[in-house]
Scaffold this active site. Structure first.
Site, PDB file in Angstrom:
ATOM      1  N   LYS A 176      57.106  19.553  25.103  1.00 53.71           N
ATOM      2  CA  LYS A 176      56.199  19.938  24.150  1.00 53.71           C
ATOM      3  C   LYS A 176      54.871  20.559  24.817  1.00 53.71           C
ATOM      4  O   LYS A 176      54.417  19.874  25.864  1.00 53.71           O
ATOM      5  CB  LYS A 176      55.464  18.510  23.480  1.00 53.71           C
ATOM      6  CG  LYS A 176      54.455  18.833  22.377  1.00 53.71           C
ATOM      7  CD  LYS A 176      53.642  19.779  21.827  1.00 53.71           C
ATOM      8  CE  LYS A 176      52.502  19.253  21.646  1.00 53.71           C
ATOM      9  NZ  LYS A 176      51.346  20.310  22.374  1.00 53.71           N
ATOM     10  N   GLY A 229      48.700  13.653  30.725  1.00 51.81           N
ATOM     11  CA  GLY A 229      47.378  13.867  30.160  1.00 51.81           C
ATOM     12  C   GLY A 229      46.357  12.878  30.131  1.00 51.81           C
ATOM     13  O   GLY A 229      46.350  12.239  30.823  1.00 51.81           O
ATOM     14  N   SER A 230      45.600  12.968  28.848  1.00 52.99           N
ATOM     15  CA  SER A 230      44.422  11.831  28.845  1.00 52.99           C
ATOM     16  C   SER A 230      44.862  10.360  28.581  1.00 52.99           C
ATOM     17  O   SER A 230      45.877  10.336  28.214  1.00 52.99           O
ATOM     18  CB  SER A 230      43.566  12.110  27.751  1.00 52.99           C
ATOM     19  OG  SER A 230      44.016  12.151  26.642  1.00 52.99           O
ATOM     20  N   GLY A 234      47.686   9.163  26.146  1.00 57.37           N
ATOM     21  CA  GLY A 234      48.791   8.257  26.585  1.00 57.37           C
ATOM     22  C   GLY A 234      48.983   6.860  25.969  1.00 57.37           C
ATOM     23  O   GLY A 234      50.005   6.441  25.436  1.00 57.37           O
ATOM     24  N   GLU A 251      51.263   9.714  33.361  1.00 57.69           N
ATOM     25  CA  GLU A 251      50.606  10.283  34.356  1.00 57.69           C
ATOM     26  C   GLU A 251      49.238  10.479  33.678  1.00 57.69           C
ATOM     27  O   GLU A 251      49.028  11.610  33.062  1.00 57.69           O
ATOM     28  CB  GLU A 251      51.046  11.544  35.194  1.00 57.69           C
ATOM     29  CG  GLU A 251      52.540  11.408  35.749  1.00 57.69           C
ATOM     30  CD  GLU A 251      52.224  10.990  36.908  1.00 57.69           C
ATOM     31  OE1 GLU A 251      51.372  10.522  37.776  1.00 57.69           O
ATOM     32  OE2 GLU A 251      53.398  10.752  37.712  1.00 57.69           O
ATOM     33  N   CYS A 285      43.838  16.379  37.744  1.00 54.53           N
ATOM     34  CA  CYS A 285      43.594  14.863  37.702  1.00 54.53           C
ATOM     35  C   CYS A 285      43.528  14.340  38.980  1.00 54.53           C
ATOM     36  O   CYS A 285      42.831  13.192  38.972  1.00 54.53           O
ATOM     37  CB  CYS A 285      45.040  14.533  37.112  1.00 54.53           C
ATOM     38  SG  CYS A 285      46.547  15.243  38.052  1.00 54.53           S
ATOM     39  N   GLU A 382      35.857  10.226  34.270  1.00 51.17           N
ATOM     40  CA  GLU A 382      36.437  11.621  34.568  1.00 51.17           C
ATOM     41  C   GLU A 382      35.693  12.587  33.939  1.00 51.17           C
ATOM     42  O   GLU A 382      35.371  12.650  32.604  1.00 51.17           O
ATOM     43  CB  GLU A 382      38.067  11.578  34.294  1.00 51.17           C
ATOM     44  CG  GLU A 382      38.568  12.614  34.742  1.00 51.17           C
ATOM     45  CD  GLU A 382      40.207  12.634  34.436  1.00 51.17           C
ATOM     46  OE1 GLU A 382      40.470  12.628  33.097  1.00 51.17           O
ATOM     47  OE2 GLU A 382      40.877  12.904  35.185  1.00 51.17           O
TER      48      GLU A 382
HETATM   49  P1  NAD Z   1      45.595  15.444  26.345  1.00 54.73           P
HETATM   50  O1  NAD Z   1      45.906  14.016  26.329  1.00 54.73           O
HETATM   51  O2  NAD Z   1      44.640  15.947  25.206  1.00 54.73           O
HETATM   52  O3  NAD Z   1      46.891  16.421  26.098  1.00 54.73           O
HETATM   53  C1  NAD Z   1      47.960  16.370  26.956  1.00 54.73           C
HETATM   54  C2  NAD Z   1      49.192  16.793  25.898  1.00 54.73           C
HETATM   55  O4  NAD Z   1      49.359  15.760  24.794  1.00 54.73           O
HETATM   56  C3  NAD Z   1      49.079  18.299  25.095  1.00 54.73           C
HETATM   57  O5  NAD Z   1      50.439  18.738  25.253  1.00 54.73           O
HETATM   58  C4  NAD Z   1      48.659  17.779  23.780  1.00 54.73           C
HETATM   59  O6  NAD Z   1      49.155  18.447  22.723  1.00 54.73           O
HETATM   60  C5  NAD Z   1      49.425  16.235  23.696  1.00 54.73           C
HETATM   61  N1  NAD Z   1      49.163  15.223  22.655  1.00 54.73           N
HETATM   62  C6  NAD Z   1      47.480  15.480  22.218  1.00 54.73           C
HETATM   63  N2  NAD Z   1      47.512  14.506  21.438  1.00 54.73           N
HETATM   64  C7  NAD Z   1      48.912  13.949  21.329  1.00 54.73           C
HETATM   65  C8  NAD Z   1      49.241  12.891  20.415  1.00 54.73           C
HETATM   66  N3  NAD Z   1      48.673  11.967  19.376  1.00 54.73           N
HETATM   67  N4  NAD Z   1      50.839  12.558  20.615  1.00 54.73           N
HETATM   68  C9  NAD Z   1      51.525  13.240  21.356  1.00 54.73           C
HETATM   69  N5  NAD Z   1      51.159  14.228  22.259  1.00 54.73           N
HETATM   70  C10 NAD Z   1      49.689  14.812  22.001  1.00 54.73           C
HETATM   71  O7  NAD Z   1      45.275  15.907  27.609  1.00 54.73           O
HETATM   72  P2  NAD Z   1      44.522  17.227  28.154  1.00 54.73           P
HETATM   73  O8  NAD Z   1      43.252  17.304  27.774  1.00 54.73           O
HETATM   74  O9  NAD Z   1      45.597  18.195  27.838  1.00 54.73           O
HETATM   75  O10 NAD Z   1      44.544  16.975  29.771  1.00 54.73           O
HETATM   76  C11 NAD Z   1      43.471  16.407  30.390  1.00 54.73           C
HETATM   77  C12 NAD Z   1      43.634  14.945  30.732  1.00 54.73           C
HETATM   78  O11 NAD Z   1      45.013  14.948  31.363  1.00 54.73           O
HETATM   79  C13 NAD Z   1      42.774  14.566  31.952  1.00 54.73           C
HETATM   80  O12 NAD Z   1      42.367  13.342  31.757  1.00 54.73           O
HETATM   81  C14 NAD Z   1      43.505  14.638  33.100  1.00 54.73           C
HETATM   82  O13 NAD Z   1      43.266  13.613  34.031  1.00 54.73           O
HETATM   83  C15 NAD Z   1      44.972  14.239  32.690  1.00 54.73           C
HETATM   84  N6  NAD Z   1      45.851  14.746  33.528  1.00 54.73           N
HETATM   85  C16 NAD Z   1      46.681  13.906  34.271  1.00 54.73           C
HETATM   86  C17 NAD Z   1      47.644  14.563  35.275  1.00 54.73           C
HETATM   87  C18 NAD Z   1      48.475  13.536  36.220  1.00 54.73           C
HETATM   88  O14 NAD Z   1      49.199  14.136  36.805  1.00 54.73           O
HETATM   89  N7  NAD Z   1      48.064  12.285  36.285  1.00 54.73           N
HETATM   90  C19 NAD Z   1      48.001  15.965  35.397  1.00 54.73           C
HETATM   91  C20 NAD Z   1      47.322  16.658  34.445  1.00 54.73           C
HETATM   92  C21 NAD Z   1      46.258  16.255  33.702  1.00 54.73           C
END
Ligand code: NAD
Length: 480
Positions: A176, A229-230, A234, A251, A285, A382
């Site tokens: 996705k 992601g966030s 997560g 992650e 991240c 963050e």
């Molecule tokens: P996000 O959590 O908003 O989105 C990440 C992904 O999840 C996107 O594809 C989004 O469409 C999807 N998503 C959103 N809501 C969802 C749900 N309810 N169910 C399933 N999928 C859903 O995060 P972001 O704004 O895209 O990225 C920023 C965050 O990600 C920061 O906190 C950053 O630290 C973290 N991040 C971590 C790493 C790592 O490797 N640890 C790498 C990159 C980003």
């Protein structure tokens, strides 16, 4: 993958598919829409899962001789090399990063496939001695369907990081893509297609996270979830995983600290600060978002780091600027609000903290705050932008305590010429990875992932491979 009007498609079961609705994709350097992509619906998720299950059941990925799968991954790596020049400008445009950084991201993606190709035929089990009456051994089986949800900051890298080991282990994958930067990733699907990946072994869907991401994560026929992601997202995905008791790799975010001792090499430190917090506009991240500095060099470091920040050329990725825009208006507002909050809480703004005046897009000046204390949000939360928080310390013990005083534990670092102290740091710092004298040291070969709220499970390196297999033990009684 696209038609002539710069409208991009989903990749489902080996086919490029349009949808009834679309997502606009913005150029963050100008704020203008420059492309659209088909936005999948729940039926598309179901079709992708059905195709992935058919692929798993056919054994086309899991039952072949592993050397054949290794060759397939090698071909994918080669196909990625062929598309870099065409695909990198697209990644630069949708994400904001420079074209060279975008090229590096594709090369990194190619490297994941190359690295895991090398391991594909070495996923070997163990023989476990149980005495003369038994023969016992283990082997590793693919988990089945791996659902992978990718964020926007390094979409190509992060997609390849999980896709390559999952395919190496013989799984089928459904990706996705992030709705903000979904375009360049489709080139990875193209590379896989050109390399001859069987239908159903990869589907790539775009769509709203809360709808399509959630539908995928809660689907009754997936076997694992890999999420980057966030923390908030997560957690919601973990609820879905818990409902079905399926494994996951998380992650999540970070608030990582570099601990700088007075014997540190200043050139090494400044080059690490340059990339640690200002690369990709700080949307990393594992960014070096905190700097803990021994008091006797504190004022000097604050001054040098601020001069470095002020010397960065702000501009668009296409112009190869030093500091590129953040990804969206929402992200820009969020970063600026956190800067305002830091000022309100008493942090000393040394430079930056606002949008540059002469830019239309979503820019934030390179920002340095000094005298940041553990009670302030800037110390613990963050930002995901080009904002560095600097804090002084006196003793080594205090430095470790400050470094560990957040809910995150992704990476950490130490700058010192004292090897014994660096070794003490490697034990004392609560993080998945400790950098010594170079931020972001390591690579595809080294395991990456976090402790505490930064998540669990490891990507990269040999460790990652074992997230994509189940261990099976076979115990045979051989005597009467
Ligand atoms: P996000 O959590 O908003 O989105 C990440 C992904 O999840 C996107 O594809 C989004 O469409 C999807 N998503 C959103 N809501 C969802 C749900 N309810 N169910 C399933 N999928 C859903 O995060 P972001 O704004 O895209 O990225 C920023 C965050 O990600 C920061 O906190 C950053 O630290 C973290 N991040 C971590 C790493 C790592 O490797 N640890 C790498 C990159 C980003």
């Amino acid at each position: 993958m696209t038609n002539s009007t710069n409208h991009w498609l989903n990749f489902i079961d080996g086919q490029w598919c349009d949808a009834q609705r679309t997502t606009d994709v913005y150029d963050p350097a100008t704020g203008e829409v420059f492309a659209t992509i088909a936005s999948a619906n729940v039926d598309d998720v179901n079709t992708a899962v059905t195709a992935a299950r058919a692929c798993v059941n056919s054994g086309v990925m899991s039952d072949c001789r592993p050397a054949k799968r290794a060759q397939l991954l090698q071909r994918i790596s080669l196909e990625i090399h062929k598309i870099v020049d065409e695909a990198a400008p697209l990644l630069s445009r949708e994400n904001g990063k420079t074209i060279n950084e975008a090229k590096d991201e594709f090369l990194m993606a190619a490297r994941y496939f190359e690295y895991y190709a090398g391991i594909t035929d070495k996923i070997e089990g163990r023989s476990i001695p149980l005495g003369k009456d038994y023969v016992d051994f283990t082997y590793y089986e693919p988990v089945g369907i791996s659902a992978q949800i990718v964020p926007w900051n390094f979409p190509v890298d992060i997609c390849a990081r999980a896709l390559a080991p999952a395919l190496a282990a013989g799984n089928a994958v459904i990706v996705k893509s992030p709705e903000i930067t979904p375009l360049a990733m489709t080139w990875l699907a193209t590379a896989c297609q050109r390399a001859g990946l069987p239908n159903g072994a990869l589907s790539m869907l775009n769509g709203p996270g809360r709808e399509i991401g959630a539908a995928l994560a809660s689907h009754s026929d997936i076997d694992q979830i890999v999420f980057t992601g966030s923390v908030a997202t997560g957690r919601s995905i973990l609820h879905a995983a818990a409902e079905r008791a399926i494994p996951s790799v998380m992650e999540l975010g970070g608030k990582s600290a570099a601990v700088v001792f007075s014997d540190a090499d200043m050139d090494q430190l400044l080059s690490s600060v340059r990339y640690g917090i200002f690369f990709n506009a700080g949307q990393v991240c594992s960014a070096m978002s905190r700097l803990l500095v021994q008091r006797d060099i504190y004022d000097d470091v604050v001054e040098r780091v601020s001069a470095l920040a002020q010397g960065l050329r702000v501009g668009a990725g296409k112009d190869d600027a030093d500091l590129t825009p953040v990804v969206s208006q929402k992200q820009q507002q969020q970063v600026l609000q956190m800067c305002d909050q830091a000022v309100a809480q008493g942090a000393r703004l040394v430079t930056g903290g606002k949008a540059p005046e002469n830019q239309d897009g979503y820019f934030v000046e390179a920002t340095v705050f000094a005298d940041v204390t553990p009670e302030m949000s800037l110390f613990t939360d963050e930002v995901f932008g080009p904002v560095l928080a600097i804090t002084p310390f006196d003793s080594e013990e205090e430095a470790w305590t400050l470094a560990n005083a957040t809910d995150f534990g992704l990476v950490s670092g130490v700058f010192t010429r004292d090897l014994a102290r660096a070794m003490r740091a490697s034990k004392a710092l609560n993080a998945g990875q400790v950098f010594v004298n170079e931020w972001f040291a390591g690579g595809v070969e080294t395991p990456f992932g976090g402790n505490k709220l930064s998540g669990f499970g490891r990507e990269r390196g040999q460790e990652a491979l074992y997230s994509y297999v189940n261990t099976k033990n076979v115990a045979i009684r051989v005597s009467q």
